[in-house]
Motif scaffolding. Structure first.
Motif, PDB file in Angstrom:
ATOM      1  N   GLN A 167       0.839  -1.206   0.000  1.00 39.93           N
ATOM      2  CA  GLN A 167       0.000   0.000   0.000  1.00 39.93           C
ATOM      3  C   GLN A 167       0.872   1.254   0.000  1.00 39.93           C
ATOM      4  O   GLN A 167       0.574   2.229  -0.696  1.00 39.93           O
ATOM      5  CB  GLN A 167      -0.885  -0.050   1.247  1.00 39.93           C
ATOM      6  CG  GLN A 167      -1.974   0.990   1.279  1.00 39.93           C
ATOM      7  CD  GLN A 167      -2.729   0.946   2.591  1.00 39.93           C
ATOM      8  OE1 GLN A 167      -2.139   1.027   3.654  1.00 39.93           O
ATOM      9  NE2 GLN A 167      -4.031   0.829   2.519  1.00 39.93           N
ATOM     10  N   THR A 168       1.951   1.225   0.795  1.00 40.66           N
ATOM     11  CA  THR A 168       2.867   2.367   0.826  1.00 40.66           C
ATOM     12  C   THR A 168       3.483   2.585  -0.555  1.00 40.66           C
ATOM     13  O   THR A 168       3.557   3.715  -1.047  1.00 40.66           O
ATOM     14  CB  THR A 168       3.988   2.123   1.851  1.00 40.66           C
ATOM     15  OG1 THR A 168       3.407   1.818   3.103  1.00 40.66           O
ATOM     16  CG2 THR A 168       4.874   3.335   1.971  1.00 40.66           C
ATOM     17  N   GLY A 224       0.962   4.015  -2.999  1.00 42.10           N
ATOM     18  CA  GLY A 224       0.692   5.417  -2.718  1.00 42.10           C
ATOM     19  C   GLY A 224       1.782   6.309  -3.297  1.00 42.10           C
ATOM     20  O   GLY A 224       1.508   7.350  -3.899  1.00 42.10           O
ATOM     21  N   ALA A 225       3.041   5.872  -3.107  1.00 43.33           N
ATOM     22  CA  ALA A 225       4.151   6.651  -3.641  1.00 43.33           C
ATOM     23  C   ALA A 225       4.113   6.665  -5.163  1.00 43.33           C
ATOM     24  O   ALA A 225       4.330   7.700  -5.802  1.00 43.33           O
ATOM     25  CB  ALA A 225       5.470   6.067  -3.132  1.00 43.33           C
ATOM     26  N   GLN A 247       1.797   9.162  -6.627  1.00 41.60           N
ATOM     27  CA  GLN A 247       2.340  10.521  -6.553  1.00 41.60           C
ATOM     28  C   GLN A 247       3.400  10.738  -7.612  1.00 41.60           C
ATOM     29  O   GLN A 247       3.464  11.802  -8.241  1.00 41.60           O
ATOM     30  CB  GLN A 247       2.912  10.773  -5.161  1.00 41.60           C
ATOM     31  CG  GLN A 247       3.407  12.184  -4.946  1.00 41.60           C
ATOM     32  CD  GLN A 247       2.297  13.198  -5.080  1.00 41.60           C
ATOM     33  OE1 GLN A 247       1.175  12.968  -4.663  1.00 41.60           O
ATOM     34  NE2 GLN A 247       2.609  14.332  -5.681  1.00 41.60           N
ATOM     35  N   TYR A 248       4.273   9.731  -7.804  1.00 40.23           N
ATOM     36  CA  TYR A 248       5.321   9.884  -8.805  1.00 40.23           C
ATOM     37  C   TYR A 248       4.721  10.102 -10.186  1.00 40.23           C
ATOM     38  O   TYR A 248       5.230  10.879 -10.997  1.00 40.23           O
ATOM     39  CB  TYR A 248       6.242   8.649  -8.839  1.00 40.23           C
ATOM     40  CG  TYR A 248       7.050   8.455  -7.576  1.00 40.23           C
ATOM     41  CD1 TYR A 248       7.339   7.186  -7.109  1.00 40.23           C
ATOM     42  CD2 TYR A 248       7.526   9.542  -6.849  1.00 40.23           C
ATOM     43  CE1 TYR A 248       8.066   7.002  -5.957  1.00 40.23           C
ATOM     44  CE2 TYR A 248       8.250   9.362  -5.694  1.00 40.23           C
ATOM     45  CZ  TYR A 248       8.521   8.081  -5.245  1.00 40.23           C
ATOM     46  OH  TYR A 248       9.235   7.901  -4.097  1.00 40.23           O
ATOM     47  N   THR A 305       1.886  11.586 -10.879  1.00 44.54           N
ATOM     48  CA  THR A 305       1.474  12.992 -10.943  1.00 44.54           C
ATOM     49  C   THR A 305       2.680  13.886 -11.208  1.00 44.54           C
ATOM     50  O   THR A 305       2.628  14.799 -12.040  1.00 44.54           O
ATOM     51  CB  THR A 305       0.834  13.410  -9.603  1.00 44.54           C
ATOM     52  OG1 THR A 305      -0.157  12.463  -9.252  1.00 44.54           O
ATOM     53  CG2 THR A 305       0.236  14.794  -9.700  1.00 44.54           C
ATOM     54  N   ASN A 306       3.771  13.624 -10.457  1.00 51.24           N
ATOM     55  CA  ASN A 306       4.960  14.456 -10.619  1.00 51.24           C
ATOM     56  C   ASN A 306       5.514  14.367 -12.034  1.00 51.24           C
ATOM     57  O   ASN A 306       5.908  15.381 -12.629  1.00 51.24           O
ATOM     58  CB  ASN A 306       6.059  14.003  -9.638  1.00 51.24           C
ATOM     59  CG  ASN A 306       5.651  14.238  -8.198  1.00 51.24           C
ATOM     60  OD1 ASN A 306       4.635  14.850  -7.931  1.00 51.24           O
ATOM     61  ND2 ASN A 306       6.452  13.735  -7.283  1.00 51.24           N
ATOM     62  N   GLU A 316      13.713  20.500  -9.091  1.00 51.67           N
ATOM     63  CA  GLU A 316      13.671  19.039  -9.182  1.00 51.67           C
ATOM     64  C   GLU A 316      12.336  18.540  -8.673  1.00 51.67           C
ATOM     65  O   GLU A 316      11.737  19.130  -7.782  1.00 51.67           O
ATOM     66  CB  GLU A 316      14.772  18.438  -8.302  1.00 51.67           C
ATOM     67  CG  GLU A 316      16.162  18.954  -8.594  1.00 51.67           C
ATOM     68  CD  GLU A 316      16.866  18.126  -9.641  1.00 51.67           C
ATOM     69  OE1 GLU A 316      17.765  18.658 -10.303  1.00 51.67           O
ATOM     70  OE2 GLU A 316      16.515  16.952  -9.790  1.00 51.67           O
ATOM     71  N   VAL A 317      11.894  17.428  -9.248  1.00 52.58           N
ATOM     72  CA  VAL A 317      10.738  16.738  -8.671  1.00 52.58           C
ATOM     73  C   VAL A 317      11.073  15.249  -8.600  1.00 52.58           C
ATOM     74  O   VAL A 317      11.866  14.750  -9.408  1.00 52.58           O
ATOM     75  CB  VAL A 317       9.443  16.943  -9.495  1.00 52.58           C
ATOM     76  CG1 VAL A 317       8.916  18.336  -9.323  1.00 52.58           C
ATOM     77  CG2 VAL A 317       9.664  16.601 -10.936  1.00 52.58           C
ATOM     78  N   ASN A 318      10.465  14.575  -7.639  1.00 47.54           N
ATOM     79  CA  ASN A 318      10.706  13.143  -7.469  1.00 47.54           C
ATOM     80  C   ASN A 318       9.897  12.353  -8.476  1.00 47.54           C
ATOM     81  O   ASN A 318       8.701  12.552  -8.607  1.00 47.54           O
ATOM     82  CB  ASN A 318      10.287  12.696  -6.063  1.00 47.54           C
ATOM     83  CG  ASN A 318      11.293  13.081  -5.027  1.00 47.54           C
ATOM     84  OD1 ASN A 318      12.472  13.231  -5.329  1.00 47.54           O
ATOM     85  ND2 ASN A 318      10.845  13.257  -3.811  1.00 47.54           N
ATOM     86  N   ARG A 375      11.674   6.390  -6.335  1.00 44.74           N
ATOM     87  CA  ARG A 375      12.409   6.374  -5.078  1.00 44.74           C
ATOM     88  C   ARG A 375      13.852   6.714  -5.376  1.00 44.74           C
ATOM     89  O   ARG A 375      14.500   6.042  -6.132  1.00 44.74           O
ATOM     90  CB  ARG A 375      12.288   4.969  -4.487  1.00 44.74           C
ATOM     91  CG  ARG A 375      12.614   4.967  -3.047  1.00 44.74           C
ATOM     92  CD  ARG A 375      12.368   3.627  -2.457  1.00 44.74           C
ATOM     93  NE  ARG A 375      12.813   3.653  -1.078  1.00 44.74           N
ATOM     94  CZ  ARG A 375      12.368   2.860  -0.139  1.00 44.74           C
ATOM     95  NH1 ARG A 375      11.469   1.975  -0.445  1.00 44.74           N
ATOM     96  NH2 ARG A 375      12.810   2.926   1.067  1.00 44.74           N
ATOM     97  N   LYS A 390      12.848  19.736 -13.986  1.00 49.91           N
ATOM     98  CA  LYS A 390      11.735  19.948 -14.901  1.00 49.91           C
ATOM     99  C   LYS A 390      11.743  21.313 -15.570  1.00 49.91           C
ATOM    100  O   LYS A 390      10.813  21.636 -16.300  1.00 49.91           O
ATOM    101  CB  LYS A 390      10.401  19.730 -14.163  1.00 49.91           C
ATOM    102  CG  LYS A 390      10.050  20.797 -13.158  1.00 49.91           C
ATOM    103  CD  LYS A 390       8.622  20.591 -12.658  1.00 49.91           C
ATOM    104  CE  LYS A 390       8.289  21.608 -11.593  1.00 49.91           C
ATOM    105  NZ  LYS A 390       6.902  21.514 -11.159  1.00 49.91           N
TER     106      LYS A 390
END
Lengths: 569, 391
Positions: free
Chosen positions: B53-54, B57-58, B61-62, B64-65, B256-258, B261, B267
């Motif tokens: 799940q973790t 979730g990450a 987000q990645y 989206t980034n 920078e964006v993530n 990991r 960008k």
């Protein structure tokens, strides 16, 4: 005497005996469903024989005794297992509730909320000037903080409810103990050398069985037939007709203790039975979960606060604390301390040893709790150990105040120690107690999201480096809580969800196993002491037939007598 | 072994409860679709599910980034491509105008065209995305290219017969300038060893009379301050003062964006990256120099500008290639994230979800077992010796 009179006499004896045997049988049948009832058997014996010139003549039957069928061995086994079953049952019941509360597969578990929190920081990093992203971050942070608070409340309410259970349990123990004492008296009055008070003994055994569910007991029957009951440690619960009462009392740390005779604290000796289960949950298992929860919340707050203070907000000012960090510092003595070490003055406080100011510094505070162990009789002989890492902490300062007290400064905290301890005394310093319950987003930030410090340098609205750094805390894998190391999520999963899950599964398994064992023992015991309606029916037929035959004997004897009497006209 | 009556019924009860409990548990699994409804159902599995799940979730987000980075990079790419085309046009004009067949008149016309090109490039460089300047680094609230005059040291004209050095500009950074830039050009011509005049219209008319005896600073028109060495010049020496009308905001920070990991991507492109080259030279200055050279009919100057523009365009194209590479990386990342998502969802399903067919089969068989237990319990409780004893 002999002759016809003997026949009549024997028949009379037989009638009475078979009738009595039927009475016993009907007593058994009536009590087929009575809990604790042991089946009774009529033991028949031959009467004293007569010496006749031609040999030894028997004189019929009489009732020897009414025997109670029971197995002391099986009873003892059952009581031992009852104590275990009571304990595991109590654990399963309470842990099952907590277990259900940790259902993390939906969107509202703390694991998912932490994810959402870190993601919200990434969104701010994507657009540091955006007010929407900042507001969303505050919302997600508040949700996470509230979730921690809810969990803390849940754990603490279980603790309170356990106190109610314990009070109830102590009342029940006293009730059963009094029953046993009363029965002791009645049994003593009713019994003689040869006659046992079977039903009263059944009742006493039942009371003992119920008692063993609540507390582990040992018992011994005296020569007079009275049952003496002991609690662990040799404390007498019932002796003769006196029952020593257990009571409950709140001690200095507001903890409910179980007292024997109002003088001795029995709490740690009761390690089995329902009381034992509840006490262990309240004093050991739940506090462990609470320390874990507080540890996770404290580490989260300190991690984020440390970085947030280093950042710059939208007005060009240094960021403040992102989360409020408000522990309720508590120092608890261990049981068995013999010295009188004290912690005078203001008690433990936040202290920044670099600046000398009494304030919270998240980069110094660890968010863990500590063990104080004294190795001598002076406050100077103190070893401080961090409970999460297991490592000894070297204090930044150890100041001798000259008045018998020492002040220690370590890990962003300060505490003054005085009094006269003894070698081996221990105290637990809960430096993170209630952090989870009090966790909240700093109100200054909640009101004004421009105070979120996303940047590292002033005057650059597109600077997202601090927000990125905080978002990357998601993967920081060297946090140590409760002797485990990993990322914050890993730790939450292991020391809370995993711990509760394992403990609950364990309690379920043990409870099931124990339940099966008890069922087995009961089956065996009941094969000795239980009433089988089939058996009683057979006996009934047996005694009825014998009764009919004995009645026939009387008819025959009577006819014989008539014959003899009619010999003289 | 004797079986007591209460044993029979206690055992019936115990076994029925166990059977019902199993039925209940299977029912819960079937209706929730999950094998793990609380951690105690499978503590190890529950921990693994949380781990997944973790990760999921990450990953969300990645994604989206990556999408955000991709759209910003595409916007930057599009602007830079347009600027590249405009630079090509400028270069062609310069090449054309360096040809001797064109007159000063033609060159003046070309200069106005260059002025338009420069303004267009400036506007492109100040493109905004969602209210933030694309090329401004961290200073997203400030334009990347702003209007602000700066000067260079005077350059000797080709018609200069004598000294080609000895005069420098004092206020190169534009302090104290008062004119309306970039309208004018600034030329000085020596009429005697220590006397010069100034022209602001490309050499058509000369005015003023300035004395350089003793050297030092002299302020000519519009606040330009020149410093002269204490030397003699030759009558007829001509110099042009290069004027630059645009400044580049010096913020060259990477945003920078993530995207994974310990994986991040830059960008943005800054104006410093794209439009500045060499040791502080900018394409705007090169275009200004071209314009000045055209206005002052300076073919050498035109040739120099062409070289400068070529250098600037090379730099821009290198940056463009870098943006293209980064775009490729975002695409690769996006695909990777999709693949990892699928993988992790699969893993989670394997651990957490029930196999509906398996569960329904088990549920069915447990129901049958329960019914059988009920039936046999009923039968047993009916049979006893009492039924067979006649009164």
């Amino acid at each position: 005497m002999s002759g016809v009179m003997n026949i009549l006499e024997i028949a009379r004896g037989a009638l009475a005996t078979e009738q009595n045997a039927l009475e016993v049988t009907s007593h058994n049948v009536g009590n087929v469903n009575t809990p604790g009832y042991s089946v009774q058997r009529t033991v028949m014996e031959t009467n004293m024989p007569l010496r006749m010139p031609y040999g030894i003549m028997g004189t019929g039957v009489k009732i020897g005794e009414i025997q109670r069928m029971y197995s002391q061995f099986l009873n003892n086994q059952l009581n031992t297992q009852n104590s275990l079953s009571g304990m595991w049952g109590a654990r399963q019941e309470v842990l099952g509730l907590l277990d259900a509360g940790f259902n993390e597969s939906g969107n509202t578990g703390i694991n998912q909320l932490l994810n959402d929190f870190w993601n919200a920081w990434e969104d701010v990093a994507n657009n540091p000037e955006g007010a929407t992203e900042r507001k969303a971050l505050v919302t997600k942070a508040t949700t996470v903080a509230e979730a921690f608070g809810e969990k803390a409340k849940e754990l603490s309410s279980v603790e309170t409810n356990l106190d109610a259970n314990i009070r109830g349990g102590v009342d029940d123990v006293n009730r059963y103990a009094q029953q046993i004492a009363d029965l002791n008296g009645k049994i003593l009055a009713m019994e003689t050398q040869d006659v046992k008070a079977n039903d009263l003994r059944d009742q006493r055994d039942l009371a003992l069985e119920n008692l063993s569910q609540l507390v582990p007991v040992q018992y011994v029957e005296t020569e007079q037939g009275e049952m003496t009951v002991f609690l662990p440690g040799g404390y007498t619960l019932v002796e003769g007709t006196t029952a020593c009462k257990l009571s409950t009392k709140l001690d200095d740390n507001n903890s409910l203790r179980v007292m024997w005779s109002d003088t001795t604290d029995m709490t740690s000796r009761l390690d089995q039975g329902k009381l034992g289960g509840w006490l262990d949950l309240r004093d050991s298992t739940i506090p462990q979960y609470q320390e874990s929860l507080d540890g996770v919340a404290a580490h989260l707050a300190n991690m984020v606060n440390t970085l947030h203070r280093q950042g710059i907000d939208e007005d060009g000012n240094a960021g403040g604390d992102f989360f409020t960090y408000e522990p309720s510092f508590t120092i608890l003595p261990a049981e068995g301390n013999s010295g009188d070490a004290a912690f005078p003055g203001a008690g433990p406080q936040f202290y920044n040893s670099t600046t000398g100011l009494y304030e919270y510094d998240p980069s110094k505070v660890t968010g863990d709790s500590y063990t104080f162990a004294f190795t001598g009789t002076s406050p100077a002989d103190l070893t401080i150990t961090n409970r999460s890492t297991g490592l000894v902490v070297t204090p930044d300062d150890a100041i001798d105040n000259g008045d018998g007290t020492f002040t220690y400064a370590f890990d962003g905290l300060r505490v003054t120690v005085g009094g006269t301890p003894r070698d081996g005394d221990q105290f637990t310093f809960m430096a993170n107690r209630n952090v989870a319950g009090n966790l909240a987003v700093n109100s200054a930030i909640a009101e004004d999201t421009t105070k979120i410090a996303a940047a590292t340098a002033a005057g650059a609205p597109g600077d997202n480096t601090n927000a990125l750094a905080i978002a990357n805390l998601r993967d920081k894998s060297d946090e140590t809580i409760m002797r485990q190391t990993g990322t914050l999520s890993d730790l939450y999963d292991a020391i809370l969800v995993g711990a509760v899950g394992n403990d609950t599964a364990d309690a379920k398994a043990q409870s099931d196993f124990n339940g099966n064992l008890i069922q087995q023992i009961k089956n065996q015991r009941d094969s000795v002491a239980g009433v089988s309606l089939d058996e009683e029916m057979i006996n009934m037929i047996k005694f009825q037939q014998a009764y009919a035959a004995a009645a026939k004997l009387i008819t025959v004897g009577d006819e014989m007598l008539q014959t003899v009497l009619s010999l003289k006209q | 072994m004797k079986v007591a009556t209460r044993t029979i019924y206690e055992n019936i009860a115990a076994n029925l409860f166990k059977s019902a409990e199993k039925l209940q548990s299977l029912n819960e699994n079937a209706s929730s679709g999950k094998r793990i409804n609380q951690p105690s159902d499978d503590p190890v599995g529950a921990a693994a599910v949380l781990d997944i799940q973790t990760v999921l979730g990450a990953l969300a987000q990645y994604k989206t980034n990556v999408n955000g980075a991709s759209s910003q990079l595409k916007a930057s790419e599009s602007v830079m491509t347009s600027v590249n085309d405009l630079l090509t046009t400028a270069k062609e004009l310069a090449a054309q105008m360096s040809n001797e067949t064109y007159s000063a008149q033609d060159r003046r016309a070309a200069a106005s065209q260059v002025e338009n090109l420069t303004e267009e490039i400036r506007q492109l460089a100040n493109t905004q995305l969602n209210g933030s300047y694309l090329f401004s680094g961290y200073s997203t609230d400030a334009a990347a290219v702003s209007t602000g005059a700066s000067l260079e040291d005077p350059v000797a004209n080709p018609a200069n017969p004598g000294r080609t050095d000895g005069v420098t500009t004092v206020n190169k950074d534009g302090t104290g300038l008062t004119g309306t830039f970039p309208v004018n050009t600034y030329m000085i011509k020596f009429t005697a060893a220590r006397q010069f005049q100034v022209s602001t219209d490309g050499g058509s008319t000369w005015s003023g009379s300035y004395d350089t005896t003793g050297g030092g600073n002299i302020t000519i028109t519009d606040g330009i301050v020149l410093n002269f060495d204490d030397v003699d010049f030759t009558a007829g020496d001509q110099f042009t003062v290069p004027v630059h009308q645009y400044r580049i905001n010096g913020d060259d920070n990477s945003i920078e964006v993530n995207v994974g990991r310990s994986a991040s991507i830059k960008k943005n492109v800054t104006a410093v990256d794209a439009f500045q080259y060499g040791s502080g030279e900018t394409v705007f200055n090169a275009l200004d120099d071209l314009r000045t050279a055209l206005l002052t009919n300076d073919t050498n100057g035109i040739a120099d500008s062409l070289t400068a523009l070529t250098e600037g365009q090379d730099n821009l194209q290198t940056q463009l290639a870098d943006v293209g590479a980064r775009l490729n990386r975002t695409q690769a990342r996006s695909d990777l994230i999709d693949a990892m998502n699928l993988q992790n969802e699969q893993r989670r399903s394997d651990i957490e979800d029930v196999d509906i067919v398996e569960i329904m089969t088990k549920l069915q068989s447990q129901q049958v077992a329960y019914q059988a237990a009920l039936l046999s319990s009923a039968k047993i409780s009916q049979v006893s010796l009492l039924n067979y004893l006649t009164p």
